[in-house]
Design an enzyme around this catalytic site. Sequence first.
Site, PDB file in Angstrom:
ATOM      1  N   HIS A 146       0.823  -1.216   0.000  1.00 19.12           N
ATOM      2  CA  HIS A 146       0.000   0.000   0.000  1.00 19.12           C
ATOM      3  C   HIS A 146       0.860   1.270   0.000  1.00 19.12           C
ATOM      4  O   HIS A 146       0.423   2.298   0.500  1.00 19.12           O
ATOM      5  CB  HIS A 146      -0.946   0.041   1.213  1.00 19.12           C
ATOM      6  N   SER A 267      14.540  21.326 -15.473  1.00 19.54           N
ATOM      7  CA  SER A 267      13.378  22.104 -15.870  1.00 19.54           C
ATOM      8  C   SER A 267      13.867  23.420 -16.446  1.00 19.54           C
ATOM      9  O   SER A 267      14.906  23.942 -16.044  1.00 19.54           O
ATOM     10  CB  SER A 267      12.508  22.350 -14.648  1.00 19.54           C
ATOM     11  N   LYS A 273      15.603  21.042 -10.469  1.00 16.69           N
ATOM     12  CA  LYS A 273      14.902  19.804 -10.774  1.00 16.69           C
ATOM     13  C   LYS A 273      15.692  18.851 -11.660  1.00 16.69           C
ATOM     14  O   LYS A 273      16.483  19.256 -12.497  1.00 16.69           O
ATOM     15  CB  LYS A 273      13.557  20.131 -11.440  1.00 16.69           C
ATOM     16  N   GLU A 280       9.322   8.397 -17.017  1.00 10.62           N
ATOM     17  CA  GLU A 280       7.957   8.905 -17.208  1.00 10.62           C
ATOM     18  C   GLU A 280       7.433   8.573 -18.603  1.00 10.62           C
ATOM     19  O   GLU A 280       6.281   8.172 -18.776  1.00 10.62           O
ATOM     20  CB  GLU A 280       7.920  10.416 -17.005  1.00 10.62           C
TER      21      GLU A 280
END
Length: 451
Positions: A146, A267, A273, A280
């Site tokens: 979980h 970024s 970043k 992704e």
Amino acid sequence: MTSESKASSYTASISYDRRLYRQDIAGSVAHARMLGKQGIISEKEAESIVTGLISIRQEIEDGSFPWREELEDLHMNIEARLFEKIGDVAGKLHTARSRNDQVATDMRLYCKEATQGILEGIKALQAAILATAEAHKGVVIPGYTHLQRAQPVLLSHHLLAYFHMLQRDRERFRDGLARTDVLPLGSGALAGVPYPIDRESVARELGFSRISQNSMDAVSDRDFLVEHHAASAICMMHLSRLAEELVLWSSQEFDFIRLDDAYTTGSSIMPQKRNPDFAELARGKTGRVYGHLVGILTLLKGLPLTYNRDLQEDKEGFFDTVDTLHSTLEAFAGMVSTLRVNTQRTSQAAGDGYILATDLADYLVRKGEPFRSAHRIVSELVRSAESDGKGFQQLSLQEYRHFSPRFQEDVYAINVDSSIASRDVPGGTAPRRVEEALREARRLLEEALGG
Ligand code: ARG
């Protein structure tokens, strides 16, 4: 092409089916040779056809082939060029053949080769996963259920889970290969052909181990593609799960790993970043591979026997899936072999909080408490420790004994290492089991590399 079958850009497939040129020419060469050997055309005619086809392949490869969209598809383009090269004898190549059994043969040849490429790609990723697992033998991470910290595990154990998913993927692709490896050529348009052809010799020449058993099935069967799509979709699902973990693990929140710069980008406005773009995109590309699986299933579901032009739509999704899976496997092999593990963070996370709660319950069980009540005792203990802001190690023996008189001094011997070592069952995370599992994975991989 006859004048009544006028092509338009709507019906044309040449922009994408030209990718089948090697398979198409190989099929035609084998067919022409067989026609010659069987005396259906003369040996000399066969020879001239074969020579023409080989020079066409050369033209395609060096980029000089004059592709013409108005000729609709690959087969008609090659045939028209053959006429230009060897004259009217070119018209004899299509004896005892139809584009229906021809294109089915091309697709099977292509699918067999593509599957070999995918199998290689999967093996390379398995090798990268295994090497990373071997290089981080002692590293402990929290195992999750979980997405909650559940029990400590070895990082190698976690990584080997993906090795096994990929092992099943390899089995699935190999298994599908057996049903792809069937020659449809000789089925004609749908009913067979009225010439004394030798299908077995064509099969041998093209490397097929069997010939199809029913001409009507053979020209319209695309099950092998469905299976390839399904195996690809499952494999992408595995890669997408791995992608998700890499995204999580490389986030500042987890900070378990650092992906190599080659697989992240900064970024444009937030300089701090390191976006995990490859992971992704792999997760995102899984969608189109699923889409192509549904596409081919939907394409086939309403088709009466035998060939229907709908079948031309079997190609683009398939090629896209092959390309997507291939490039994703390649990216992951690179990403996994270059990632760096922040072992300080992982061991801190693995030792944090109440991750050893199950071990406390198991401790009580060893002292004679039934598991269910041991579980309840430890939940109460965790709740109280939590509200006092204390970890297990900070509780006094008296505090422990408040929850159960079975607690003794040796409760302090429970730690992350003892927890992991105690999972000493086949398939468990105990170091010696993982050591065994790594050896077994190595063996599986070497067996595959040998064969
Ligand atoms: N381009 C067609 C396809 O890919 C080739 C077969 C065409 N056959 C026909 N009878 N029109 O399916």
